[in-house]
Design an enzyme around this catalytic site. Structure first.
Site, PDB file in Angstrom:
ATOM      1  N   HIS A 137       3.652  -3.993   2.233  1.00 34.03           N
ATOM      2  CA  HIS A 137       3.419  -5.229   2.993  1.00 34.03           C
ATOM      3  C   HIS A 137       3.340  -6.456   2.089  1.00 34.03           C
ATOM      4  O   HIS A 137       3.191  -6.361   0.874  1.00 34.03           O
ATOM      5  CB  HIS A 137       2.158  -5.105   3.851  1.00 34.03           C
TER       6      HIS A 137
ATOM      7  N   CYS B 194      -2.699   0.388  -0.015  1.00 32.96           N
ATOM      8  CA  CYS B 194      -1.332   0.012   0.346  1.00 32.96           C
ATOM      9  C   CYS B 194      -0.642  -0.668  -0.837  1.00 32.96           C
ATOM     10  O   CYS B 194      -1.293  -1.115  -1.772  1.00 32.96           O
ATOM     11  CB  CYS B 194      -1.332  -0.934   1.546  1.00 32.96           C
TER      12      CYS B 194
END
Length: 530
Positions: free
Chosen positions: A431, A450
């Site tokens: 992301h 992440c």
């Protein structure tokens, strides 16, 4: 009639259930028969084979009708030489009883039938063990780590060995079963290079403050010795001074670049830490990385994203060509980025962000207890179990897990303007981020697991432009972002995702190292040698 109809229906259902075919159990193909030559062979007592408690070994000797197979001197010599040279591939010859087997070989002409059978079994058992370790590693990562999602590699050692044995092609078997990737070959080259270095006896380098150009510091004598040792600097050891001169400054920058550090010539804690690695420690690091590469899949996809976690890098590979390279931010040592092999599925523009349990517990709840407006300032809305919005002042701090916490889309969303989804068991994805300045840092172990990607909208445009029905221009993506509405777009081109971990390799005959940010190397090497 109703009862009769019910009984008929029940009998049909039972009948359908019985007719449903059950999946056939997966069976290994029996290995081919072993072609024996006219050298001395003896019958092996099956009790001797059974002492090894190995089904694989039993099957192997079933293929020779329980007769010895290693009567041919050339074949034996090859096996013995490979086991002895296993150190060149980062393995330990004594794991394969290399010394014991050599002793048997030296007196083979005088061995009685039982000892010859024992020698034969030991040759087979240890050579197959060696081949297995080369193909899929000595250790099982699933037993070592909870956050490594790698499929276990299946290896039919009997079929592979017997086919090579029968065709007299044993001399190619070791090379053929190893990983074919360039990175693995560069690691083997790194091991070869480091073995050319002499043993070093340079003491621990200590410095309280940063050392900059033209400084005078006693630590510089040992620093220069290290730079000379690793060939980052040329010169004579007897002319080393305590002055940080221009020549040393350039050598330090070269050293820093090889170690993924900011190549600014400033000798700080990170550079000192890297300088304090001995030859032996670096060699152990290379060997640990070789083991890891054997865990990874040997069949890389045609198109893939590969994230090297300690290198903070993402490479897009298409048809064996690197088409994009991006800096990334990865998880901290407490919230590690998991090791994953997956497939990219969806690009999400203008994503919302739901606060995960760990961040809720460790960050949000303590902050909310101090300031009820904490979430509102971050554009995060609280929802109860009935999906109703909750006023922060009415939030029950004793039951924080009974709510959902959702951040609205936008430039300052924690996921930024885009995320890429792929199936995994860890709820992680690639992301954007609202901390875009972190990509210039040399240490980028900063996320909650992440992987944050630099310039993600360009990445999205690149992978979506394979779509046949749409042309994903920058203008089109920008217009979607302006809406602040969440839009999901399926990725039509097939990309694999590999989030892997390696801290050592070579490039143009130079050793390259990265900081072991999750402290895995030393522990793995210890386990490999025990």
């Amino acid at each position: 009639m109703k009862k009769l109809y019910f009984l008929l229906l029940l009998s049909l259902l039972i009948g359908c259930k019985k007719d449903t075919p059950k999946p056939a159990p997966v069976k290994k193909t029996p290995p081919p028969a072993i072609i024996l030559t006219d050298e001395r062979t003896v019958q092996i007592d099956t009790a001797l084979i059974n002492t090894f408690k190995s089904e694989t070994l039993k099957q192997f000797y079933n293929s020779s009708e329980n007769k010895t197979v290693w009567g041919n001197l050339k074949k034996r010599t090859y096996v013995l030489s490979q086991l002895k040279k296993s150190e060149e591939l980062g393995l330990n010859p004594e794991d394969y009883k290399a010394t014991t087997l050599e002793k048997f070989e030296k007196k083979i002409s005088s061995l009685n039938d039982k000892d010859l059978a024992t020698y034969d079994i030991l040759l087979t058992y240890n050579f197959e063990l060696y081949l297995t370790h080369l193909y899929k590693g000595k250790l099982n990562p699933k037993k070592l780590y909870t956050d490594w999602d790698l499929d276990e590699k299946v290896f039919d050692e009997n079929s592979i060995l017997i086919k090579a044995f029968n065709k007299n092609k044993l001399d190619s078997i070791v090379e053929n079963i190893q990983p074919k990737s360039e990175a693995y070959k560069e690691l083997l080259k790194a091991l070869e290079i480091i073995n050319t270095f002499p043993d070093d006896e340079i003491g621990l380098i200590e410095a309280k403050d940063k050392i900059v150009l033209n400084d005078t510091n006693t630590a510089l004598v040992n620093i220069k010795q290290r730079l000379l040792f690793w060939n980052d600097m040329s010169g004579r050891k007897d002319s080393l001074t305590k002055i940080y001169d221009k020549k040393t400054f350039e050598a330090v920058k070269k050293f820093q670049e090889r170690h993924g550090l900011a190549a600014d010539g400033v000798i700080g804690a990170g550079t000192l830490s890297a300088l304090n690695f001995s030859k032996q420690k670096r060699k152990e690091q290379i060997i640990a990385n070789l083991e890891r590469w054997r865990w990874y899949t040997t069949d890389l996809a045609e198109n893939y994203f590969i994230v090297n976690i300690p290198d903070y890098s993402l490479n897009v590979i298409e048809n064996q060509d690197t088409t994009l390279v991006r800096n990334v931010v990865v998880g901290t040592s407490k919230r590690k980025t998991p090791i994953i092999t997956s497939t990219l599925k969806t690009v999400v523009f203008n994503p919302t962000w739901t606060v995960p349990p760990t961040i809720l517990k460790e960050d949000v709840v303590p902050a909310m207890k101090k300031n009820r407006n904490y979430l509102a300032k971050k554009n995060i809305t609280i929802y109860d179990s009935a999906n109703r919005e909750v006023d922060p002042q009415a939030w029950n701090e004793n039951k924080p897990h009974s709510y959902r916490y959702v951040q609205s889309p936008g430039y300052n969303n924690s996921l930024g303007l885009m995320k890429i989804l792929f199936p995994n068991h860890h709820s992680v994805y690639l992301h954007d981020t609202n901390h875009r300045g972190n990509f210039v840092r040399s240490n980028r172990s900063l996320s909650s697991g992440c992987v944050r990607v630099e310039n993600p909208l360009e990445l999205a445009q690149h992978i979506l432009n394979d779509t046949l029905t749409d042309n994903w221009t920058k203008k089109k993506i920008d217009s979607i972002i302006e809406t602040k509405k969440t839009i999901n777009v399926k990725i039509t081109k097939k990309y694999a995702l590999y989030q892997w971990y390696w801290t050592a390799w070579s490039k143009k005959n130079q050793l390259i190292f990265r900081a072991d940010i999750y402290n895995l190397d030393s522990d793995l090497y210890t386990k490999l040698r025990n």
